[in-house]
Motif scaffolding. Structure first.
Motif, PDB file in Angstrom:
ATOM      1  N   MET A  27      60.055  15.119 -14.712  1.00  0.00           N
ATOM      2  CA  MET A  27      61.039  15.019 -15.789  1.00  0.00           C
ATOM      3  C   MET A  27      60.357  14.571 -17.066  1.00  0.00           C
ATOM      4  O   MET A  27      59.248  14.037 -17.038  1.00  0.00           O
ATOM      5  N   GLU A  28      61.019  14.816 -18.153  1.00  0.00           N
ATOM      6  CA  GLU A  28      60.596  14.272 -19.438  1.00  0.00           C
ATOM      7  C   GLU A  28      61.553  13.145 -19.775  1.00  0.00           C
ATOM      8  O   GLU A  28      62.738  13.216 -19.458  1.00  0.00           O
ATOM      9  N   PHE A  29      61.033  12.090 -20.386  1.00  0.00           N
ATOM     10  CA  PHE A  29      61.910  10.989 -20.771  1.00  0.00           C
ATOM     11  C   PHE A  29      61.344  10.259 -21.973  1.00  0.00           C
ATOM     12  O   PHE A  29      60.150  10.316 -22.253  1.00  0.00           O
ATOM     13  N   SER A  30      62.227   9.600 -22.678  1.00  0.00           N
ATOM     14  CA  SER A  30      61.844   8.686 -23.747  1.00  0.00           C
ATOM     15  C   SER A  30      62.639   7.410 -23.551  1.00  0.00           C
ATOM     16  O   SER A  30      63.791   7.449 -23.129  1.00  0.00           O
ATOM     17  N   ALA A  31      62.011   6.289 -23.842  1.00  0.00           N
ATOM     18  CA  ALA A  31      62.659   5.001 -23.613  1.00  0.00           C
ATOM     19  C   ALA A  31      62.533   4.111 -24.844  1.00  0.00           C
ATOM     20  O   ALA A  31      61.513   4.125 -25.533  1.00  0.00           O
ATOM     21  N   ALA A  32      63.567   3.350 -25.103  1.00  0.00           N
ATOM     22  CA  ALA A  32      63.559   2.323 -26.144  1.00  0.00           C
ATOM     23  C   ALA A  32      63.780   0.991 -25.440  1.00  0.00           C
ATOM     24  O   ALA A  32      64.707   0.849 -24.651  1.00  0.00           O
ATOM     25  N   VAL A  33      62.905   0.048 -25.711  1.00  0.00           N
ATOM     26  CA  VAL A  33      62.978  -1.249 -25.049  1.00  0.00           C
ATOM     27  C   VAL A  33      63.392  -2.297 -26.071  1.00  0.00           C
ATOM     28  O   VAL A  33      62.785  -2.420 -27.133  1.00  0.00           O
ATOM     29  N   PHE A  34      64.432  -3.022 -25.745  1.00  0.00           N
ATOM     30  CA  PHE A  34      64.885  -4.112 -26.606  1.00  0.00           C
ATOM     31  C   PHE A  34      63.988  -5.316 -26.365  1.00  0.00           C
ATOM     32  O   PHE A  34      63.726  -5.694 -25.226  1.00  0.00           O
ATOM     33  N   CYS A  35      63.493  -5.890 -27.420  1.00  0.00           N
ATOM     34  CA  CYS A  35      62.638  -7.070 -27.303  1.00  0.00           C
ATOM     35  C   CYS A  35      63.298  -8.212 -28.046  1.00  0.00           C
ATOM     36  O   CYS A  35      63.546  -8.138 -29.252  1.00  0.00           O
ATOM     37  N   PHE A  36      63.587  -9.279 -27.342  1.00  0.00           N
ATOM     38  CA  PHE A  36      64.171 -10.459 -27.945  1.00  0.00           C
ATOM     39  C   PHE A  36      63.071 -11.504 -28.066  1.00  0.00           C
ATOM     40  O   PHE A  36      62.548 -11.979 -27.069  1.00  0.00           O
ATOM     41  N   PHE A  37      62.675 -11.824 -29.274  1.00  0.00           N
ATOM     42  CA  PHE A  37      61.571 -12.733 -29.500  1.00  0.00           C
ATOM     43  C   PHE A  37      62.076 -14.006 -30.165  1.00  0.00           C
ATOM     44  O   PHE A  37      62.758 -13.963 -31.177  1.00  0.00           O
ATOM     45  N   VAL A  38      61.734 -15.125 -29.585  1.00  0.00           N
ATOM     46  CA  VAL A  38      62.069 -16.417 -30.166  1.00  0.00           C
ATOM     47  C   VAL A  38      60.748 -17.087 -30.540  1.00  0.00           C
ATOM     48  O   VAL A  38      59.928 -17.394 -29.655  1.00  0.00           O
ATOM     49  N   PRO A  39      60.524 -17.294 -31.826  1.00  0.00           N
ATOM     50  CA  PRO A  39      59.253 -17.923 -32.225  1.00  0.00           C
ATOM     51  C   PRO A  39      59.159 -19.361 -31.711  1.00  0.00           C
ATOM     52  O   PRO A  39      60.165 -20.061 -31.605  1.00  0.00           O
ATOM     53  N   SER A  40      57.954 -19.764 -31.360  1.00  0.00           N
ATOM     54  CA  SER A  40      57.762 -21.155 -30.898  1.00  0.00           C
ATOM     55  C   SER A  40      57.841 -22.085 -32.102  1.00  0.00           C
ATOM     56  O   SER A  40      57.600 -21.705 -33.221  1.00  0.00           O
ATOM     57  N   GLN A  41      58.189 -23.320 -31.828  1.00  0.00           N
ATOM     58  CA  GLN A  41      58.357 -24.283 -32.924  1.00  0.00           C
ATOM     59  C   GLN A  41      57.131 -25.111 -33.129  1.00  0.00           C
ATOM     60  O   GLN A  41      56.427 -25.528 -32.359  1.00  0.00           O
TER      61      GLN A  41
END
Length: 61
Positions: A47-61
């Motif tokens: 199969m052919e596929f394309s994916a979008a990945v959600f990235c939730f980034f919280v910067p360190s303090q």
């Protein structure tokens, strides 16, 4: 498919043993339809596929 939190995947051009196959997407499950295999038989699925990945980034303090 996988649309929660902004991610997603699109599939197309699904083939089973080199032949075009119909498919259905239900939530996060991909169902290839119209194909039957004998017990213990093997199949080559492409199969052919394309994916979008959600990235939730919280910067360190």
């Amino acid at each position: 498919m996988f649309t929660s939190n902004g991610g997603g995947i699109d599939v197309s051009n699904i083939k089973v043993n080199g032949k075009s196959a119909d498919y259905d997407v239900n939530g996060t499950a991909l169902h290839i339809t119209g194909v039957s295999l004998k017990k213990a038989a093997q199949a080559n699925v492409s199969m052919e596929f394309s994916a979008a990945v959600f990235c939730f980034f919280v910067p360190s303090q």
